[in-house]
Design a protein around this motif. Structure first.
Motif, PDB file in Angstrom:
ATOM      1  N   THR A 499       0.817  -1.222   0.000  1.00  0.00           N
ATOM      2  CA  THR A 499       0.000   0.000   0.000  1.00  0.00           C
ATOM      3  C   THR A 499       0.841   1.259   0.000  1.00  0.00           C
ATOM      4  N   ILE A 500       1.819   1.336   0.904  1.00  0.00           N
ATOM      5  CA  ILE A 500       2.571   2.586   1.018  1.00  0.00           C
ATOM      6  C   ILE A 500       3.550   2.749  -0.145  1.00  0.00           C
ATOM      7  N   ILE A 501       3.988   1.633  -0.727  1.00  0.00           N
ATOM      8  CA  ILE A 501       4.837   1.727  -1.918  1.00  0.00           C
ATOM      9  C   ILE A 501       4.045   2.326  -3.070  1.00  0.00           C
ATOM     10  N   GLU A 502       2.809   1.873  -3.219  1.00  0.00           N
ATOM     11  CA  GLU A 502       1.962   2.388  -4.303  1.00  0.00           C
ATOM     12  C   GLU A 502       1.709   3.881  -4.141  1.00  0.00           C
ATOM     13  N   VAL A 503       1.462   4.320  -2.901  1.00  0.00           N
ATOM     14  CA  VAL A 503       1.266   5.756  -2.654  1.00  0.00           C
ATOM     15  C   VAL A 503       2.527   6.530  -3.009  1.00  0.00           C
ATOM     16  N   ALA A 504       3.679   6.023  -2.566  1.00  0.00           N
ATOM     17  CA  ALA A 504       4.950   6.696  -2.850  1.00  0.00           C
ATOM     18  C   ALA A 504       5.177   6.815  -4.350  1.00  0.00           C
ATOM     19  N   ASN A 505       4.881   5.743  -5.076  1.00  0.00           N
ATOM     20  CA  ASN A 505       5.062   5.768  -6.532  1.00  0.00           C
ATOM     21  C   ASN A 505       4.108   6.731  -7.215  1.00  0.00           C
ATOM     22  N   GLN A 506       2.853   6.752  -6.769  1.00  0.00           N
ATOM     23  CA  GLN A 506       1.857   7.647  -7.351  1.00  0.00           C
ATOM     24  C   GLN A 506       2.241   9.109  -7.138  1.00  0.00           C
ATOM     25  N   VAL A 507       2.664   9.432  -5.913  1.00  0.00           N
ATOM     26  CA  VAL A 507       3.063  10.813  -5.612  1.00  0.00           C
ATOM     27  C   VAL A 507       4.305  11.194  -6.415  1.00  0.00           C
ATOM     28  N   SER A 508       5.251  10.287  -6.489  1.00  0.00           N
ATOM     29  CA  SER A 508       6.485  10.563  -7.232  1.00  0.00           C
ATOM     30  C   SER A 508       6.195  10.867  -8.695  1.00  0.00           C
ATOM     31  N   GLN A 509       5.302  10.073  -9.289  1.00  0.00           N
ATOM     32  CA  GLN A 509       4.954  10.286 -10.692  1.00  0.00           C
ATOM     33  C   GLN A 509       4.184  11.583 -10.889  1.00  0.00           C
ATOM     34  N   LYS A 510       3.244  11.845 -10.006  1.00  0.00           N
ATOM     35  CA  LYS A 510       2.412  13.042 -10.122  1.00  0.00           C
ATOM     36  C   LYS A 510       3.229  14.317  -9.950  1.00  0.00           C
ATOM     37  N   GLU A 511       4.104  14.313  -8.970  1.00  0.00           N
ATOM     38  CA  GLU A 511       4.898  15.502  -8.646  1.00  0.00           C
ATOM     39  C   GLU A 511       6.234  15.527  -9.368  1.00  0.00           C
ATOM     40  N   LYS A 512       6.466  14.499 -10.183  1.00  0.00           N
ATOM     41  CA  LYS A 512       7.727  14.362 -10.910  1.00  0.00           C
ATOM     42  C   LYS A 512       8.923  14.388  -9.969  1.00  0.00           C
ATOM     43  N   LEU A 513       8.727  13.680  -8.845  1.00  0.00           N
ATOM     44  CA  LEU A 513       9.812  13.522  -7.880  1.00  0.00           C
ATOM     45  C   LEU A 513      10.590  12.260  -8.228  1.00  0.00           C
ATOM     46  N   SER A 514      11.718  12.079  -7.594  1.00  0.00           N
ATOM     47  CA  SER A 514      12.526  10.913  -7.919  1.00  0.00           C
ATOM     48  C   SER A 514      13.059  10.260  -6.653  1.00  0.00           C
ATOM     49  N   LEU A 515      12.848   8.928  -6.576  1.00  0.00           N
ATOM     50  CA  LEU A 515      13.485   8.138  -5.528  1.00  0.00           C
ATOM     51  C   LEU A 515      14.651   7.350  -6.122  1.00  0.00           C
ATOM     52  N   GLU A 516      15.046   7.761  -7.332  1.00  0.00           N
ATOM     53  CA  GLU A 516      16.099   7.037  -8.049  1.00  0.00           C
ATOM     54  C   GLU A 516      17.460   7.278  -7.397  1.00  0.00           C
ATOM     55  N   THR A 517      18.308   6.268  -7.478  1.00  0.00           N
ATOM     56  CA  THR A 517      19.711   6.423  -7.106  1.00  0.00           C
ATOM     57  C   THR A 517      20.535   5.783  -8.215  1.00  0.00           C
ATOM     58  N   GLN A 518      21.835   5.921  -8.124  1.00  0.00           N
ATOM     59  CA  GLN A 518      22.672   5.344  -9.171  1.00  0.00           C
ATOM     60  C   GLN A 518      22.598   3.822  -9.177  1.00  0.00           C
ATOM     61  N   PHE A 519      22.072   3.237  -8.080  1.00  0.00           N
ATOM     62  CA  PHE A 519      21.946   1.786  -8.005  1.00  0.00           C
ATOM     63  C   PHE A 519      20.487   1.341  -8.064  1.00  0.00           C
ATOM     64  N   SER A 520      19.595   2.211  -8.507  1.00  0.00           N
ATOM     65  CA  SER A 520      18.169   1.902  -8.450  1.00  0.00           C
ATOM     66  C   SER A 520      17.815   0.675  -9.284  1.00  0.00           C
ATOM     67  N   ASN A 521      18.421   0.527 -10.453  1.00  0.00           N
ATOM     68  CA  ASN A 521      18.065  -0.604 -11.305  1.00  0.00           C
ATOM     69  C   ASN A 521      18.473  -1.932 -10.668  1.00  0.00           C
ATOM     70  N   GLU A 522      19.645  -1.941 -10.043  1.00  0.00           N
ATOM     71  CA  GLU A 522      20.107  -3.159  -9.381  1.00  0.00           C
ATOM     72  C   GLU A 522      19.204  -3.548  -8.227  1.00  0.00           C
ATOM     73  N   PHE A 523      18.761  -2.546  -7.468  1.00  0.00           N
ATOM     74  CA  PHE A 523      18.017  -2.828  -6.250  1.00  0.00           C
ATOM     75  C   PHE A 523      16.507  -2.807  -6.419  1.00  0.00           C
ATOM     76  N   GLU A 524      16.004  -2.276  -7.526  1.00  0.00           N
ATOM     77  CA  GLU A 524      14.560  -2.164  -7.688  1.00  0.00           C
ATOM     78  C   GLU A 524      13.989  -3.150  -8.696  1.00  0.00           C
ATOM     79  N   VAL A 525      14.818  -3.720  -9.559  1.00  0.00           N
ATOM     80  CA  VAL A 525      14.316  -4.599 -10.607  1.00  0.00           C
ATOM     81  C   VAL A 525      14.734  -6.037 -10.329  1.00  0.00           C
ATOM     82  N   TYR A 526      13.784  -6.924 -10.364  1.00  0.00           N
ATOM     83  CA  TYR A 526      14.112  -8.342 -10.218  1.00  0.00           C
ATOM     84  C   TYR A 526      13.223  -9.190 -11.105  1.00  0.00           C
TER      85      TYR A 526
END
Length: 526
Positions: A499-526
């Motif tokens: 639930t809270i991940i979905e909220v964080a993602n929705q807000v990030s997309q709406k506000e064009k914010l970023s939780l990205e880091t230089q290692f985001s692909n390694e740690f976020e994609v599986y």
């Protein structure tokens, strides 16, 4: 992958934990391409030629394990393959989760479709039938030692191919005989090596590891968010999350976690409100979130990398290289995953351990404006005191489950299989620890949201503010005691449902914010 949205080609495309789960959940359809079928057919012909020639090759025309020197006649090779499924079906205990059993089917098709196992197309097509129609074999959870493959669970998994065992069909557990009456299917007549190819492999261990990867990723992502909310609630410092600090000790996980937490605290009025306070540093459970969460992230990444090798490997025995070369080796041994699963199990437990410490910290009443036990009127009310008893119990239980299963080995098969991995036990255990962690994080979520409330009317960063609003639509603020078990159940549901991940993602997309880091692909994609 050939059309990532719709199809996965077994034996050719690169399988990951995420793709395996999507196939299991029906979001992607797995197929066997014509080129893979050509390799399967060629491998099958090699096995048939070996039988015709009569030269002894383990498992094709010999007995198994310590019976490897016992020659089997050409006429008896088919009986041998049926017998091995029956004799090795010795599992006990509660059945494994149906999704894990389905994942085992998927992972086995991926391995066999490489074309080195001598399996018949008809056999693979029957396994695909089970996957595509969600007819899932019932597999006991105990009985594998994790070497010579996961023999017992894989035997149970494939009993339905020869008309035995039980399956889940349309949410009902029925015998395979009854399934055949309903569907008109007939038992397969397994050919030389097929039974051995089906049960030699690490698919029980690997299927558990797939779920460990998915569940631990979910917990790690939410632990960062909940930790950030707890920092706000207790007015912790943002400085321990500065990149300037972590560049001097650049562990990937640390940098990733620090960046995520700092981005969630960005623009916080709560942070600005205590910029000039006289506190020098926070307790470790707040200050060391990057180091502790980050170390567990690194453990997750290690397991993910090893698991992907395993998911795209051939793990049975013997391996059919070509007409002139068959190799009886040890690729069924679960040790490569067993050790990494134990590492991930420890990493999981540690997230729960530091979460429990933050919960305890929130109850102490040492943060200005936040009352002891997170409730103003205590005495008549116990507040959130006893919730921490639960997290203490869960964290302690997890610590007891952290003894590495892979540290043990008991010889089997009259000494032929004299070192085993016990990775099957490690996989089951890791999922138990994860189940406990979800409960701990649910309680920290409730605790952090309660502490956060006392910072109003100050606002946090937009992501945490929106997450808090969402929590409050599900669990209200507590100004007096109530049956907190009901709140905890809702919290667990929020954790499991992301639930809270979905909220964080929705807000990030709406506000064009970023939780990205230089290692985001390694740690976020599986």
């Amino acid at each position: 992958m050939s059309d990532t949205k719709h199809h996965f080609s077994y034996g050719e495309d690169y399988l990951t934990a995420g793709i395996a789960i999507k196939i299991a959940q029906g979001e992607i359809k797995g197929i066997i391409s014509q080129s893979s079928r050509a390799k399967i057919q060629q491998s099958r012909r090699v096995v048939e030629n070996i039988v015709e020639k009569g030269d002894p090759v383990y498992g094709i025309n010999t007995g198994f394990g310590p019976l490897c020197t016992t020659k089997i006649s050409k006429e008896e090779t088919n009986i041998l393959q049926n017998n091995i499924l029956q004799s090795h079906s010795v599992g006990v205990g509660e059945p494994i989760d149906l999704e894990i059993a389905k994942l085992m089917l998927i992972l086995k098709v991926q391995s066999l479709s490489k074309g080195y196992s001598g399996i018949a197309e008809e056999t693979l097509d029957r396994i695909l039938y089970h996957i595509d129609n969600d007819i899932i074999p019932i597999v006991p959870s105990q009985g594998s030692v994790g070497a010579s493959g996961d023999l017992a669970p894989l035997s149970h998994l494939f009993l339905p191919l020869i008309g035995l065992g039980k399956v889940s069909h349309k949410k009902e557990i029925i015998s395979t005989a009854e399934l055949f009456k309903k569907t008109g299917k007939q038992p397969l007549d397994l050919g030389p090596k097929e039974g051995l190819a089906l049960i030699n492999g690490t698919q029980f261990i690997a299927a558990h590891a797939v779920q460990v990867i998915a569940k631990l990723h979910n917990c790690l992502s939410q632990a960062d968010i909940i930790g950030a909310m707890m920092i706000e609630g207790l007015q912790g410092s943002i400085k321990p999350f500065y990149k300037e600090l972590h560049q001097l000790r650049p562990f990937k996980g640390n940098i990733h976690v620090a960046s995520r937490v700092k981005s969630m605290l960005k623009g916080s009025e709560i942070m600005e409100d205590h910029t000039d306070c006289d506190r020098v540093q926070d307790p470790y459970s707040l200050r060391c979130i990057p180091q502790v969460h980050g170390a567990s992230r690194n453990a997750w990444l290690h397991l993910k990398e090893l698991l992907e090798v395993e998911l795209n490997s051939v793990t049975d025995n013997p391996i059919i290289i070509n007409e002139d070369l068959t190799i009886s080796g040890g690729s069924f041994h679960g040790q490569p995953l067993a050790m990494a699963i134990d590492y991930a199990c420890l990493a999981t437990s540690e997230i729960g351990s530091i979460s429990d410490r933050r919960i305890y910290l929130a109850l102490e009443g040492n943060s200005p404006g936040v009352p002891k036990l997170l409730m103003e009127d205590t005495g008549i009310n116990s507040g959130y005191m006893i919730l921490q008893y639960t997290t203490a119990a869960l964290a302690s239980e997890n610590k007891g489950l952290c003894f590495p299963s892979s540290a043990d080995s008991i010889p089997t098969s009259l000494g032929q299989e004299d070192h085993v991995s016990m990775g099957s036990i490690g996989g089951r255990k890791a999922l138990r620890v994860l189940d406990n962690l979800e409960k701990i994080l649910a309680i920290e979520l409730l605790t952090a949201a309660q502490a956060f409330e006392f910072r109003k009317p100050l606002k946090s960063g937009i992501i945490l503010d929106e997450i808090h609003k969402k929590i409050r639509t599900i669990v209200p603020f507590a100004d007096k005691d109530r049956v907190f078990a009901d709140d905890i159940e809702k919290g667990i549901e929020m954790i499991k449902n992301k639930t809270i991940i979905e909220v964080a993602n929705q807000v990030s997309q709406k506000e064009k914010l970023s939780l990205e880091t230089q290692f985001s692909n390694e740690f976020e994609v599986y």
